[in-house]
Design an enzyme around this catalytic site. Structure first.
Site, PDB file in Angstrom:
ATOM      1  N   HIS A  68      64.191  -1.129  14.975  1.00 22.67           N
ATOM      2  CA  HIS A  68      64.689   0.182  14.572  1.00 22.67           C
ATOM      3  C   HIS A  68      65.288   0.964  15.739  1.00 22.67           C
ATOM      4  CE1 HIS A  68      64.723   3.884  12.053  1.00 22.67           C
ATOM      5  NE2 HIS A  68      64.779   2.984  11.091  1.00 22.67           N
ATOM      6  N   ASP A  92      57.588  10.490  11.362  1.00 23.36           N
ATOM      7  CA  ASP A  92      58.069  10.654   9.987  1.00 23.36           C
ATOM      8  C   ASP A  92      58.385   9.323   9.309  1.00 23.36           C
ATOM      9  OD1 ASP A  92      57.837  13.376   9.982  1.00 23.36           O
ATOM     10  OD2 ASP A  92      59.889  13.758  10.600  1.00 23.36           O
ATOM     11  N   GLU A 152      56.549  21.246   9.723  1.00 27.06           N
ATOM     12  CA  GLU A 152      57.764  20.679  10.300  1.00 27.06           C
ATOM     13  C   GLU A 152      58.974  21.387   9.693  1.00 27.06           C
ATOM     14  OE1 GLU A 152      58.678  16.288  11.682  1.00 27.06           O
ATOM     15  OE2 GLU A 152      58.804  16.454   9.510  1.00 27.06           O
TER      16      GLU A 152
END
Length: 325
Positions: free
Chosen positions: A91, A154, A267
């Protein structure tokens, strides 16, 4: 995601890599419990999530454990201009999980090597493989023990080792710090191929250098992560603002409150004041059945809006008034 890099680079003037010779030399020098894949089987290692770069990998190593990773790094150091990169779930965005003409170590093959609950002086920890995905760690901790790591990122389809090489920030960081602040011990394979265990008191320079060190100090093969009781339920809310000052004022107020006087997750994010399905109003609702009423946006609303996302954890035995408050 690259979580280690052997500082032996292949320069453009060195010419094309010689796969057969390199792999043959490598195979003769080490005795892997895992596997070495070449040719078309290395395709997955030639790209990452960012899609900005592509490379031609010499070989994809699927180690059986830390010993294999150590052997690969030691063997590569004896081959001129050989490079090594470790790949978690790929990623990264700038090619960090790749190496041209070198060896990519697929850390996902080690996921099942470590998963052990520890109780140390009444505090719980999970001893987990660096190649495990955070989403799997969460599922197993909650389903087996009713516990969960304290801090998250997240996006959970990332490996433990890869994320700890960065930081791991999300809505719990205001209370517990990022993921790298919730680890008490690491097993690291250094650039020399040494298997080293480190913590705040044992090899502390390597410990703190590796946490958030972008892979410059070694490959994280195991981590001991702090746990806490998992909530039975979560109340999840998003509040939209048109004014940046009001948005930041409320965010600062919530994250500055003492434990028990605020939400468990806070957040914020910015989104477009339009119907763009990815970046606009449709991205705000938590559930498809809850639409976004753009009609209540005042005429003074600018091209972007602001959203606070908050969550409150509670147990089944909590009184409804506590949850509503």
């Amino acid at each position: 995601m690259r979580i280690a890099y052997l500082d032996r680079t292949v320069h453009e003037t060195d010419g094309e890599p010689k796969p057969n010779g390199g792999v043959s030399t490598l195979s003769k020098s080490i005795d892997l419990q895992g596997s070495v894949e070449t040719g078309d089987k290395t395709t997955i290692a030639s790209k990452d999530f960012g899609g900005l770069y592509s490379t031609k990998t010499l070989a994809l190593i699927k180690p059986a454990g830390s010993d294999d990773v150590s052997r690969v790094i030691k063997a590569a150091s004896r081959i001129p201009r050989m490079t090594v990169a470790a790949r978690g779930n790929g990623h990264s965005i700038n090619g960090q999980a790749m190496t041209n003409g070198g060896l990519v170590i697929d850390m996902r093959s080690t996921e099942e090597n470590h998963f052990r609950l520890l109780n140390i002086n009444g505090s719980f920890f999970i001893d987990v493989s660096g190649g495990a995905l955070w989403e799997n760690v969460l599922t197993r901790c909650v389903s087996r023990f009713g516990l969960a790591p304290r801090s998250w990122t997240d996006y959970l389809s990332l490996t433990v080792g890869g994320m700890l090489s960065n930081a791991g920030v999300s809505g719990q960081a205001f209370r517990y710090g990022p993921q790298i602040s919730n680890v008490t011990e690491l097993e690291i394979i250094t650039g020399k191929g040494d298997i080293t265990v480190c913590s705040e008191t044992r090899n502390p320079e390597l410990f703190f250098g590796s946490l958030g060190g972008l892979g410059q100090f070694g490959i994280i093969t195991r981590a001991m992560v702090k746990l806490q009781p998992a909530p039975d339920m979560v109340r999840w809310i998003r509040v939209v603002y048109t004014e940046f000052d009001e948005f930041t004022r409320d965010a600062e107020f919530l994250v500055s409150r003492d434990d028990g006087e605020s939400f468990d997750y806070v957040e914020g994010f910015v989104f477009c004041n339009n119907d763009d399905p990815v970046n606009g109003w449709p991205s705000v609702p938590l559930d498809p059945v809850h639409g976004f009423n753009q009609g209540i946006i005042p005429q003074t609303g600018a091209s972007v809006l602001y959203c606070l996302e908050v969550a409150f954890h509670y147990q089944k035995g909590d009184h409804p008034s506590t949850v509503d408050k």
